[in-house]
Design a protein around this motif. Structure first.
Motif, mmCIF file in Angstrom:
data_model
loop_
_atom_site.group_PDB
_atom_site.id
_atom_site.type_symbol
_atom_site.label_atom_id
_atom_site.label_comp_id
_atom_site.label_asym_id
_atom_site.label_seq_id
_atom_site.Cartn_x
_atom_site.Cartn_y
_atom_site.Cartn_z
ATOM 1 N N ALA A 83 -0.965 -9.303 -12.700
ATOM 2 C CA ALA A 83 -1.797 -8.377 -12.279
ATOM 3 C C ALA A 83 -2.382 -8.751 -11.024
ATOM 4 N N GLY A 84 -2.950 -9.947 -10.984
ATOM 5 C CA GLY A 84 -3.875 -10.197 -9.931
ATOM 6 C C GLY A 84 -3.332 -10.197 -8.496
ATOM 7 N N PRO A 85 -2.196 -10.978 -8.110
ATOM 8 C CA PRO A 85 -1.717 -10.875 -6.922
ATOM 9 C C PRO A 85 -1.708 -9.557 -6.035
ATOM 10 N N TRP A 86 -1.010 -8.479 -6.795
ATOM 11 C CA TRP A 86 -1.117 -7.202 -6.041
ATOM 12 C C TRP A 86 -2.458 -6.619 -5.813
ATOM 13 N N TYR A 87 -3.273 -6.724 -6.702
ATOM 14 C CA TYR A 87 -4.746 -6.204 -6.521
ATOM 15 C C TYR A 87 -5.389 -6.955 -5.469
ATOM 16 N N TRP A 88 -5.279 -8.348 -5.280
ATOM 17 C CA TRP A 88 -5.773 -9.003 -4.376
ATOM 18 C C TRP A 88 -5.451 -8.731 -2.805
ATOM 19 N N LEU A 89 -3.879 -8.484 -2.705
ATOM 20 C CA LEU A 89 -3.254 -8.200 -1.677
ATOM 21 C C LEU A 89 -3.434 -6.684 -0.998
ATOM 22 N N GLU A 90 -3.927 -5.866 -2.132
ATOM 23 C CA GLU A 90 -4.341 -4.441 -1.850
ATOM 24 C C GLU A 90 -5.686 -4.450 -1.153
ATOM 25 N N TYR A 91 -6.642 -5.159 -1.905
ATOM 26 C CA TYR A 91 -7.832 -5.402 -1.481
ATOM 27 C C TYR A 91 -8.104 -5.913 0.135
ATOM 28 N N GLN A 92 -7.273 -7.239 0.376
ATOM 29 C CA GLN A 92 -7.194 -7.748 1.452
ATOM 30 C C GLN A 92 -6.667 -6.539 2.505
ATOM 31 N N ASP A 93 -5.686 -5.891 2.294
ATOM 32 C CA ASP A 93 -5.262 -4.884 3.368
ATOM 33 C C ASP A 93 -6.234 -3.543 3.338
ATOM 34 N N GLN A 94 -6.713 -3.070 2.284
ATOM 35 C CA GLN A 94 -7.558 -1.909 2.418
ATOM 36 C C GLN A 94 -9.245 -2.202 2.205
ATOM 37 N N GLY A 95 -9.423 -3.210 1.786
ATOM 38 C CA GLY A 95 -11.053 -3.372 1.411
ATOM 39 C C GLY A 95 -11.606 -2.344 0.531
ATOM 40 N N MET A 96 -12.690 -2.027 0.849
ATOM 41 C CA MET A 96 -13.377 -1.280 -0.141
ATOM 42 C C MET A 96 -12.936 0.192 -0.379
ATOM 43 N N LYS A 97 -12.087 0.606 0.672
ATOM 44 C CA LYS A 97 -11.440 1.971 0.424
ATOM 45 C C LYS A 97 -10.527 1.736 -0.875
ATOM 46 N N PHE A 98 -9.929 0.594 -1.134
ATOM 47 C CA PHE A 98 -9.145 0.595 -2.341
ATOM 48 C C PHE A 98 -10.071 0.584 -3.565
ATOM 49 N N THR A 133 0.730 -0.971 0.041
ATOM 50 C CA THR A 133 -0.157 -0.077 -0.137
ATOM 51 C C THR A 133 0.922 1.187 -0.069
ATOM 52 N N THR A 134 0.477 1.968 -0.885
ATOM 53 C CA THR A 134 1.305 3.350 -0.825
ATOM 54 C C THR A 134 0.724 4.456 -0.135
ATOM 55 N N TYR A 135 1.589 5.475 0.237
ATOM 56 C CA TYR A 135 1.017 6.644 1.466
ATOM 57 C C TYR A 135 1.746 7.753 0.523
ATOM 58 N N LEU A 136 1.007 9.019 0.880
ATOM 59 C CA LEU A 136 1.625 10.303 0.379
ATOM 60 C C LEU A 136 1.518 11.197 1.687
ATOM 61 N N GLY A 137 2.688 11.836 2.278
ATOM 62 C CA GLY A 137 2.283 12.497 3.194
ATOM 63 C C GLY A 137 1.532 11.819 4.640
ATOM 64 N N GLY A 138 1.856 10.589 4.527
ATOM 65 C CA GLY A 138 1.182 9.844 5.867
ATOM 66 C C GLY A 138 -0.264 9.412 5.532
#
Length: 522
Positions: free
Chosen positions: A227-242, A61-66
């Motif tokens: 493409a799938g693994p990162w999208y799946w991991l990001e969804y697992q990490d951030q859910g609907m926010k992603f 997950t990427t962040y900008l300015g926290g």
């Protein structure tokens, strides 16, 4: 080796053409790569997100300015992170992945056009691409666009080769390229090859072949594995926010609405095209004059649909940014090369650069003349304080290049050679004079302020200004908000009128750091 003459110069170009191309790629994509500060907003944002990734150890997950940043997928950040690990946190390392991607883009493009036509058309097309203003800019920018265009172009080359040969390997390469494109910037990497090939096969009345290609199970599996693994991991990490932040806000909303004030009329991309293909604008106009020949065989039909779809689709988009149309530049450079033989006067080759140079050399006087009409006080401050940057050295560099351009115009060589030398002169103008001068005015103050802040261990807040590169250079997250009494603030000189009492700490070209003693009551 025989001396180069008007009679044998074409043989030399044919023999040493790749050396010319290599030199142009170096000047356009690598010259001064690490010598110019990062440009805000985009370069600063991508670079700071990468820095925060390395600092946190969170590579999903990427962040900008926290704060969460869902603007783009992960691939460019991973590549920048690897480069920073190898070369340190600096402009060269952050921009290198883009330069390498752009180089690969041009070289693969050359091989593809050589397969379609011949060596000369391929060389011309590649030179047009490598030296075009917009391509040169994104190739040296620490953003995702050079990598995305490499992926889109590669997918389009591969699918056309599959159409021509029906070898499944090219279809699988298409899906792989699309997968990397989706990992770079999202659905646009699917949309361009999907829609262009649909239109192409619809016109050919062979949609069954298209359907079989699009829904090839092995191809889909290759795409999902990439493409799938990162999208799946990001969804697992951030859910609907992603889902809401990436797919809805930064993709669907960009087409439906004007995003972050980036709007424009249906004609928005016409001037972008004319400026973006500089110094080859004249050649572009000659190519457009032969529009009726663009549909004469399936190669040109495919290229025309590719450019036409991108240009029309983004002309209707609610959000308009100059780099969107670049997704359709690749086929345009081939169409320009195919029409090149129709050029009779070399004025078409040198005139756009000559006009640009004339405007640039008198830019300081023009800026001073219109100063009273400018309402933006910060812009006024930049013009007044930055006048020293546009002195005799700036004018002398442009004057020397202008003289070289006139020599090229008068040379008794074929137009092919004049294109090569005009390209080199144009790149030197932009990368050697214009960008460094503009960066010194607009971005060097931010870099100097950040390094000053880092050296003196200042805790700064950012107010009335959005410059993520400040965080890159100071190597710390800086909050963006109004300052409180006693805090140190980075801001524009024009914001000082909102502070009742302050202590100056740093000032350069309209950028200041001050300690706030007391804010004015609102």
């Amino acid at each position: 080796m025989k001396p180069v003459t008007a009679n044998n110069v074409e043989d030399y170009v044919e023999r040493y053409g790749l050396l010319f191309l290599g030199f142009i790629i170096y000047l356009s994509f690598f010259f001064n790569l690490g010598s110019v500060p990062l440009f805000d907003l985009d370069e600063g944002a991508f670079s700071e997100a990468t820095r925060e990734m390395l600092a946190s150890g969170n590579y999903i997950t990427t962040y900008l300015g926290g704060e969460l940043r869902f603007d783009k997928p992960i691939l460019i950040y991973w590549l920048q992170a690897v480069s920073v690990k190898l070369f340190g946190l600096n402009e060269f390392a952050l921009r290198l992945p883009s330069s390498l991607a752009a180089t690969a883009w041009v070289l693969i493009f050359y091989k593809f056009v050589k397969y379609l036509y011949d060596r000369k058309i391929a060389l011309l097309s590649a030179i047009f691409m490598a030296s075009a203003l917009q391509i040169s800019v994104i190739a040296k920018a620490a953003i995702a666009d050079a990598l995305l265009n490499l992926c889109i172009a590669s997918s389009m080359f591969a699918i056309f080769l599959y159409i021509q040969t029906e070898k499944k390997l090219w279809l699988y390469i298409t899906f792989a390229a699309i997968g990397f494109g989706v990992l770079t910037k999202g659905p646009v990497a699917i949309m361009v090859p999907f829609v262009v090939t649909f239109i192409y096969f619809a016109l050919k009345r062979d949609l069954l072949f298209w359907l079989k290609s699009v829904f090839n199970p092995i191809g889909i599996l290759i795409f999902l594995l990439i493409a799938g693994p990162w999208y799946w991991l990001e969804y697992q990490d951030q859910g609907m926010k992603f889902i809401e932040g990436f797919f809805f806000k930064h993709n669907l909303s960009r087409f439906e609405n004007s995003f972050e004030g980036h709007s424009g009329s249906f004609l928005y991309y016409i001037p972008v095209l004319l400026v973006g293909t500089m110094p080859h604008t004249g050649i572009l106009l000659v190519a457009f004059s032969q529009l009726k020949t663009w549909f004469k065989d399936e190669r040109i039909l495919f290229l025309t649909i590719w450019f036409g779809f991108v240009f029309i689709f983004f002309s209707f988009s609610g959000t308009k940014l100059p780099h969107y149309v670049i997704y359709g530049y690749t086929p345009l450079f081939v169409l320009m090369a195919l029409g090149f033989e129709k050029i009779r006067s070399s004025l078409w080759i040198i005139l756009p650069v000559a006009i640009l140079m004339t405007a640039l050399i008198f830019l300081p006087e023009i800026a001073q003349a219109i100063l009273p009409t400018i309402k933006d006080e910060f812009a006024k401050a930049l013009i007044i304080e930055g006048k020293e940057l546009f002195g005799w050295r700036y004018k002398m560099e442009i004057a020397i290049l202008f003289a070289a351009l006139l020599i090229v115009w008068k040379m008794q060589y074929i137009n092919f050679v004049k294109v090569v030398f005009t390209s080199i002169i144009s790149i030197l103008l932009i990368n050697g004079t214009v960008l460094p001068t503009y960066a010194a005015l607009a971005q060097q103050p931010i870099k100097d302020a950040a390094l000053f802040s880092k050296k003196h261990k200042l805790n700064v807040v950012m107010w009335g200004i959005n410059m993520p590169s400040f965080m890159v250079y100071s190597e710390k997250v800086v909050p963006r908000r109004a300052p409180k009494n006693g805090e140190i603030v980075l801001t524009k000189v024009t914001k000082l009128k909102e502070i009742e009492s302050y202590q100056p700490i740093f000032k350069k070209y309209g950028i200041v750091i001050v300690r706030v003693n007391k804010m004015k009551n609102k």
